[in-house]
Each structure stands twice: as structure tokens, then as C-alpha cells.
Scaffold this motif. Structure first.
Motif, short mmCIF file in Angstrom:
data_model
loop_
_atom_site.label_atom_id
_atom_site.label_comp_id
_atom_site.label_asym_id
_atom_site.label_seq_id
_atom_site.Cartn_x
_atom_site.Cartn_y
_atom_site.Cartn_z
N PHE A 61 -0.29 -18.96 2.23
CA PHE A 61 -1.38 -18.02 2.51
C PHE A 61 -2.59 -18.46 1.68
CE2 PHE A 61 -3.86 -14.16 2.00
CZ PHE A 61 -3.81 -13.60 3.27
N ARG A 90 4.46 -16.72 1.97
CA ARG A 90 5.20 -15.60 2.54
C ARG A 90 6.18 -16.10 3.58
NH1 ARG A 90 3.29 -13.12 7.02
NH2 ARG A 90 3.37 -11.04 6.11
N LYS A 129 7.28 -16.17 7.20
CA LYS A 129 6.62 -15.88 8.48
C LYS A 129 7.26 -14.62 9.03
CE LYS A 129 5.74 -20.78 9.49
NZ LYS A 129 6.35 -21.98 10.11
N SER A 151 7.12 -10.02 9.11
CA SER A 151 6.51 -8.73 8.73
C SER A 151 6.25 -8.64 7.24
CB SER A 151 7.46 -7.60 9.14
OG SER A 151 8.62 -7.66 8.32
N ASN A 152 5.38 -7.70 6.88
CA ASN A 152 5.19 -7.38 5.47
C ASN A 152 6.50 -6.89 4.85
OD1 ASN A 152 2.53 -8.10 5.55
ND2 ASN A 152 1.73 -5.99 5.53
N ASN A 211 8.83 -9.48 3.57
CA ASN A 211 8.29 -10.09 2.35
C ASN A 211 8.40 -9.14 1.15
OD1 ASN A 211 7.08 -12.90 2.80
ND2 ASN A 211 6.41 -11.78 4.63
N LYS A 227 -1.87 -8.40 -1.57
CA LYS A 227 -2.09 -8.06 -0.17
C LYS A 227 -3.57 -8.28 0.12
CE LYS A 227 -0.02 -4.35 2.42
NZ LYS A 227 0.29 -2.91 2.39
N ASN A 273 -6.29 -8.21 3.50
CA ASN A 273 -6.43 -7.85 4.92
C ASN A 273 -5.10 -7.38 5.50
OD1 ASN A 273 -9.04 -8.74 4.60
ND2 ASN A 273 -8.65 -10.75 5.53
N ASP A 274 -4.41 -6.54 4.77
CA ASP A 274 -3.13 -5.96 5.21
C ASP A 274 -1.99 -6.95 5.32
OD1 ASP A 274 -3.74 -3.26 5.27
OD2 ASP A 274 -4.74 -3.44 7.22
N THR A 275 -2.19 -8.14 4.86
CA THR A 275 -1.09 -9.10 4.84
C THR A 275 -0.49 -9.17 3.42
OG1 THR A 275 -2.15 -10.42 6.54
CG2 THR A 275 -0.40 -11.48 5.28
N PHE A 297 1.85 -10.77 0.59
CA PHE A 297 2.39 -12.11 0.30
C PHE A 297 2.85 -12.18 -1.15
CE2 PHE A 297 -2.22 -12.03 -0.10
CZ PHE A 297 -2.44 -12.56 -1.37
#
Lengths: 493, 493
Positions: B415, B426, B428, B430-431, B434, B453, B455-457, B459
Motif C-alpha cells: 500500500f 495488506r 488483498k 477486506s479490511n 487485515n 487506515k 481512505n477507508d483502507t 493496512f
């Protein structure tokens, strides 16, 4: 040729290995013991002019690593000529700053662990030891239970860097609390209505400059209120100021009371002030930066009466309680009000046990924090409460010895009252003659003092500072002062 | 039975004497060397629950002094079980915090001198060494001359406690400067017109939480601006935000640009941003808390291009440059703007040489300050520039090694971009998966990571932290991650 070095050398930069550190570290321990045990041989105030140091060392960092014995050599050549020796028994300026062997050793450990204790998870021992020793200290001061971590409520203690920071944290928390009260659901840290510029903080005219500075940072107004004949801020004075400001449409919200002012070691009347603050809804913070350590002695504890009215209380174990700088102990009745003022919580600092135990980063300005409770723990254990009390009592006794010497000389007068370890005094006469005396003393360099001025009266401050100060040093200081007084008097003739 | 003890014992409290200190201090030096050299044997994250420590020690301080060997014993019993070992080669959380032998030894000396360096006179060496070594460091970073004490103007460097404080100092100085510009002769730190609440500070959405916090303390508004696909704040975005706020009647005054964000170690475009700030009259502060150390390597120095547009710049030698916490280096182009923001000058702090040389108390929040330049001086000399560069390069290389391992495993993705010593990665998917992986890793305790986190991702962050981290540790960490990824994948089935 060493136990660990060879492995290191293969993979890592050519840095100091463990065996070298053992030798270097131990040599420094010896240097430090020699320095402190023989500090009498050094004049307290250095004989250098601004810019002295840059002539003694290169103007850029070396490309290649140097050897540690060369660095050791430079301490006496470069550093010591420019050091003001705060731990000389002839140093009587400002207020004491602590320096004890147990604290120095604790700091070695703190450095080696080298954790950054911003949250419980970032090093649980760092947070938890701090909670326990701040409770120890609170009990030594007989603080009300509501200030303890182990009590039912949301109170507790935390180590700040300096009293200035504690004052700022208290003022900002009070500002946030008041904004919540005024704005309710519309709360904002930066409200549009100009509310903050209507807020007024109070302190005595003898309060430390850090109160003014906290107000300036917090963008609120500050009033330095007149004190009584003992330089003590009284309840009525505060009451009148609040009323006047309310009439002008302003918003009184905060009082910083001082126990042991820097100028004259005077004591605000916190019993009276606390009553006014509770009635009027002001946050009372008590700054006892210097005097606080004395409250561990039952005979001085009455000076703290009224602390039950305070929302927050602070003193500096790094001044007079044998814990090396920085260690400023602050207690609050409701830590949620601190968190409210500072909480901005990114994910990389969250952890599973959030809420169960304080994350001290919400209690102060910096994010990172050293493991400072170790030195407090070492000191409390290796002196014991009695050992710490003895030190306080010795210093107060020495201050009274100096007071008697001053009083016995008709040329001089005491300014204010000698309560703890500070004696304010002056030649009976003009400010100018006292200014000349001060300058002559500091130019002479056998002892070191700083002045102050209250209500346009300039005076000299004699603080009992170093732990090595003894009766003979007080006598010596007075002899120097008398000799130099005669000198300036002769010069005048 | 000792060289100094007997005299002491007669007059002073029953405290530790010099001979005891020599033994205690040296034993601590050995303990520290053993701790650090054998830190691989300890798990990086402790296995304790909140409240563990208070069960292990008394609930009040002892009345009588204890013996130091008993305190030594308690380090392993009480402290170490609750320590997060930041210097374990298996610690990959947050960012590195420095810990080197030369810095530890320097701190022993700093503690022993124990001066409080709030003014030049309070210890000239403390102020002057700081000026010289900050100039050394500025030259290592190739900062423009205007940031040097030795240059013609009013620029120079100062040691702050933390980057958070540097950001706050910069923001408050910018606020004061702008108030002067707006109010002229009617200047006040707390102006009635609600001007402060109209002021707007900017930073990227990936900036450290301390920017938001500084704005909150300063009672100004703050905008967290969107970044580009490389998580870099661009000039156009700032330009648009300024224009929009101006249209709304607000007063843009400050930008904190970040070089090396905490979340992903991304770099704002300071060349573009600096141009906008100069055109629009904003104060640009650059926070390079972590990444700044890397700029001593010529290959990473281009990341700092544009610093000439900044009014202030800060990085933390206590992160990645071998100087133990706290040592945050800050440079400003015009130190008068700092003094303006903080200057409250009581008589007891005045001295004869005022004005000839900086009184650093006007440059930061606290009044008191430790002799922190000693550790910077020791480190720069005992590593040399080359030694420090080697350490940076080693860590970046290890990060790329980890990056390759991640990329070689089809289940994972990188990322962001690996530029220095941080790898964000992360699974590959869903959150949630992870989050489960992160929790499994930290519960396992063989390695320690924290997440972030953007942008809502969600990692995971793998930072190369300890100086003892080697290639084999990176490999080990990856094997643990792979093993635990398989475990959670199996559990799911």
C-alpha cells in the motif's frame, strides 16, 4: 577482541560496541561523581562572553567517527568553562533544581529502555509505574482522595515536563470546559462568536510569567491581580475582579493560584480563592512549583489547605525533591476534562485496552514521553520519606540562618517573609544601590544570585539551592555580601 | 569507610554517597549493556493486562530509605514484564525511536550538570553548544544558510521536546505574525474581534494528529486536505482551499507540510506548496519528524527540495539519528517571530548579555530545558556523518527486502510506496481480514506491528525500527506473518 563487538561489526555501522560502552559509561559515572563531590572548587558562575564556545570546536560535524576518550577530554576544555554550576553550594540563584545520584542512575535505565510512552500499549510499565508513584506522592502530600488514580472517580496524577506546561494544560482544559458549557451541542474548539477573546484568566501580580504566557497561547485575557501586604492574593480581590469583568460582558473562567511565588515565595490564600472559584464556577489551578515539595513535612502541610477546592494542582519534584529535571507532577480531579481538550485519536495509536487505563498522551501537550516515573520511583525508595523531609528541613533552617545574619546587620532589611528556603533582602536605600550590589556580587563570581522587583522595589534573592549547601556556605555567602557592600560603599565615598 | 561519605553523613540526610553511586551507576551501565545486547531473547510486546504493576509494589512510599540492590532486583520483577521493547529487532511498530550508547552516556553528563538552560546566563554552554550542533546538523541536511545561527540574519535552530511542540510553536508564531499584520498598532494576543476564530491552518489528510491538535490549542480552524494518488498534498489543492476560505471571509495563515507521513511515509510536494504559500502569504512549516534523518544522505536529499520556501522546518534526531528521546530539531528563518509569540520577560530571568545571544526560553513552550545538545554532540562525533548515513541506508535496504518478500506472495499487496524504512502492506481483500491478521500477529507476540487506515483502507505498517534489526529479522518477521496468515485462513475454512 570483545564479547559482542565482532558480530556487530560485521553487519552494522562502525559504532560504539557494548564493551566500549561499558568502559565509557563507567568512566562517565566516575567523572560525574568527581564533578559533584568536588564542585566546591569551581566558581558557581562562568567567566565567559557570548560566543565563547564556537571558537573551541569545529564548525561542522566530522565525517568519520571519533574516539570516545577524545570526547571525554573535551568536557573540561569546551563545556565546563561555560557551565553555571547549579549544584555548587555557592549557587543561590533562581530556585533549586534537583540533582541526586538515584535519579541519575534511574535515567540511565530510562534511556536504555528508550520506550515512548504515549499510550498504555506503547509500554505498559511506563504508564502504570507513573500512576502508582503519583499516587505515592499524592499520599505524601495528603492530597484529597479525589486526586488519586486508585480512587473511585476520574482523578489522577501525571508527570509533565515543566510547571509552565501544567499551567497551560490546566488553562486549556478550563477553556474547553467553559466552551462546552456555553455552546452545548454547538461546541467547537474555534467558535465563531469570538467567545474565547471574552474569556478571562486570573493570577496574582507575583505569579510566574508562565501564567501570562499560557493565556497568550490560549488567546484569552489575563488579569494580574494586586496582592495584600504579604504578597498574597485574597478572595475579595478575585471576587471584585470577576464582578467587574462580568459587568463588562467578559467571561471569567480560570484562576491560577500560586503557593510559593518565584519573586518572594509568597502564598496565595487558596482557601478564600477556592471558595470564590467554586461559587463563581472558575477552574482553580494551584501552581506550587517550588513550595510543593515542602508539603511532605507535616509542619508545612497547612500551607496547602484549600487544595480540595482546586481542579488541578502542580508542583515540581525536579526542584526540591531530589528528582532530576524534568519531572513536574500534576494532579487533576477529572482527567476527562484534559482528554476533552487534547484528544485527537488516529488509528495507529489505538490499542485493545483503550479506556481501561489512561493513555497519558491525552493529558499533555507533547505526544511522546520518556519513562520519567523511574527516577521518581528510585528517589522515593532510596531516600525514603524521612530522607526527603530532612533535606527540606535542612534548607529551611539554612534560610533562617541567612535571615538572622541579614537582620543582624543594620544596613540591610528583609523583603517579605521567610517561609521556606528563599530569603529576599536588600540594602536599606535606593533600588540603584541594590542593583549595584547585585552586579558587584555576580561580577565577583564567588557566589551567584538573581534579583527581583515587586511594586517597584528591587531586591536580591538568596535561595538555598544545592543539596551540598551547608551552614558554612551560608556564612561564606553573607561574608562575601558584606565585603562587597563595604566595597561599593567605599567606592561611592 | 569511604572517601567522601563521612563528611556528608555528618551534615546531610542519609542519602546515597558518592562511593555507593559509583557502584550503583556502574552496575546499571552493565545492566543496560546486557539488556540491549540480549534484547533478542525478549518478546517485543509484553504479556500483561492493565493494572498488572500495582499488584507488584506497595501502595505507598517507604518511610525509611531502602538499599539500591533491592531496587536493582525490582527492575526484572516489576518493570521488565510490562515493557514494550522498542529496541528489539522484532519491534516494527510506529516509527523507530533512537537509542545509542553515546547518547546514553551523554545523558549521564547532562543529568549531573543538571543546569536549567532557560537563558544564556543560566548556563552559557547549554545555549552555545546547542547553537553550534544545530548548525552542524543544518549543514548535514544542506539547509539554506538563512536557517543557520552563524548566518547574517535572525535564523537558527533549537531543540524542542517533540515534533508536536515544534508544530505548535510554528502555528502560534504564525498566528502572532498574522495578528500583527492585521491589527498593527492595535495588536493583542487576544483580540476582541474574533479574528483568531477566522484563521485557518492547512495540512494534508495524512498529516500527523499533532497538527490538528496544535490548531485546537491555538483556537484556529484546520482543514485536512485531500492528497493525490501518492498521498502527497499538491499546490493546486492548497490554492483552491485558500481561495474558498477567503471567499467565506476566513483568514488562511499557516500550512504544515509533511515529509514522511506517519500513516504511509508519503511526501507532500513542498516545492509546489511553498510557491503557493509565498504567493498567498502563508507560513509554511515542514514536519519531517521521521524522514528528516534520511536527508543527510545525498540520495535522499532531493526529498527536501523546496525547504527554502519554509519559514520553519523540523525533524526528530530522536527517531532515526541515534539521539535518544527527547531531541526534536527545529529551524526557523526568523527567530524574532518566535520570541514575539512567547516573550514575557520577568526580571529574575534578565541578564547582562540579553540580546547578544538567544535566550531559548522564547523559542518554545516550556521555560526550563535540559542540556540536550550534549547527546547530539556525542552522537555526531562518535558515529560521524558516515556512520549515521550507513544506518539510514541499512534500514532502507531492509525495508526494500521486506517489500520484495511481500510482493513475491500473491496473497498480499503493497500500500503506497516504499521510499524509506516503512512498508505498508495488506492482504488483498477486506479490511476485516487485515484487522484479524494484525490482531493475530500482536497476540502471538513474536513480532509487533501497528496498523493504519487511509481512505477507508486498513493496512499493516512494517517499520524498520531497532538499530539491531538485520536481514534475518526481516525474514523472520515475514515468516511469522505468512504462518499467521495461513492460520487465520485455515480458521476461516
Amino acid at each position: 577482541m570483545n564479547e559482542y563487538g565482532e558480530t556487530n561489526k560485521k553487519n552494522l555501522p562502525p559504532e560504539m560496541d557494548a564493551e566500549e560502552f561499558r568502559r565509557f559509561g563507567k568512566q562517565m559515572v566516575d567523572y560525574v561523581a568527581d564533578y559533584l563531590e568536588n564542585i566546591r572548587d569551581r566558581k558557581p558562575f562562568p567567566d565567559v562572553s557570548p560566543g565563547y564556545l564556537k571558537e573551541l570546536i569545529p564548525d561542522k560535524a566530522p565525517d568519520e567517527a571519533e574516539q570516545w576518550p577524545d570526547v571525554m577530554k573535551d568536557i573540561e576544555r569546551v563545556i565546563m568553562p561555560g557551565v553555571t554550576h547549579w549544584h555548587s553550594p555557592q549557587f543561590h540563584a533562581y530556585f533549586p533544581t534537583a540533582n541526586s545520584y538515584p535519579a541519575i542512575v534511574a535515567d540511565i535505565l530510562s534511556d536504555a529502555i528508550g520506550c515512548i510512552g504515549f499510550s498504555w500499549a506503547s509500554s505498559p510499565a511506563c504508564t502504570e509505574l507513573e500512576m502508582v508513584v503519583l499516587d505515592w506522592l499524592a499520599k505524601m502530600l495528603e492530597l484529597p482522595d479525589c486526586f488519586l488514580h486508585s480512587s473511585e472517580g476520574h482523578g489522577g496524577g501525571v508527570i509533565q515536563g515543566t510547571a509552565s506546561e501544567a499551567t497551560l494544560v490546566a488553562l486549556l482544559s478550563a477553556r474547553t470546559q467553559r466552551l462546552h458549557q456555553i455552546l452545548g451541542d454547538k461546541f467547537s474548539h474555534s467558535p465563531d462568536e469570538g467567545i474565547i477573546s471574552k474569556m478571562v484568566a486570573y493570577c496574582s501580580a507575583q505569579a510566574h510569567s508562565s501564567v501570562e504566557r499560557a493565556a497568550l497561547i490560549g488567546a484569552v485575557k489575563v488579569r494580574l491581580l494586586e496582592t495584600d501586604e504579604k504578597f498574597s492574593l485574597r478572595g475579595e480581590t478575585l471576587q471584585r475582579a470577576i464582578e467587574k469583568d462580568r459587568e463588562a460582558g467578559l467571561i471569567p473562567f480560570f484562576l491560577c493560584a500560586t503557593l510559593g511565588t518565584t519573586s518572594v515565595c509568597s502564598f496565595d490564600n487558596v482557601l478564600e480563592l477556592g471558595t470564590v472559584c467554586e461559587k463563581e464556577g472558575l477552574w482553580m489551578h494551584i501552581d506550587a512549583a517550588y513550595a510543593g515539595s515542602a508539603f511532605i513535612c507535616p509542619e508545612f502541610r497547612p500551607l496547602l489547605n484549600g487544595v480540595e477546592h482546586a481542579m488541578s494542582f502542580n508542583f515540581n519534584p525536579h526542584k526540591w525533591l531530589q528528582v532530576n529535571f524534568d519531572c513536574s507532577a500534576m494532579w487533576v480531579k477529572d482527567s476527562r476534562l484534559l482528554s476533552d481538550a487534547f484528544n485527537v485519536d488516529p488509528l495507529y495509536l489505538k490499542h485493545d485496552n483503550q479506556g481501561a487505563i489512561p493513555d497519558f498522551r491525552h493529558w499533555h501537550i507533547p505526544l511522546g514521553r520518556r519513562f520519567r516515573s523511574l527516577k521518581l520511583w528510585f528517589v522515593l525508595r532510596l531516600f525514603g520519606i524521612k530522607g526527603l523531609q530532612e533535606r527540606i528541613r535542612k534548607d529551611v533552617k539554612l534560610a533562617h540562618q541567612f535571615e538572622e545574619l541579614v537582620k543582624a546587620d543594620q544596613r540591610f532589611e528583609i523583603f517579605g517573609e521567610v517561609v521556606l528556603g528563599l530569603v529576599c533582602f536588600r540594602i536599606k536605600g535606593s533600588n540603584e544601590v541594590n542593583e549595584r550590589l547585585l552586579k558587584t556580587i555576580n561580577d565577583d563570581r564567588r557566589i551567584h544570585l538573581v534579583p527581583s522587583k515587586v511594586n517597584d522595589t528591587f531586591f536580591l534573592r538568596f535561595a538555598v539551592c544545592a543539596s551540598r549547601t551547608e551552614s558554612k556556605d551560608v556564612k561564606f555567602a553573607w561574608e562575601v555580601i558584606q565585603e562587597l557592600t563595604k566595597k561599593i560603599s567605599d567606592e561611592k565615598k
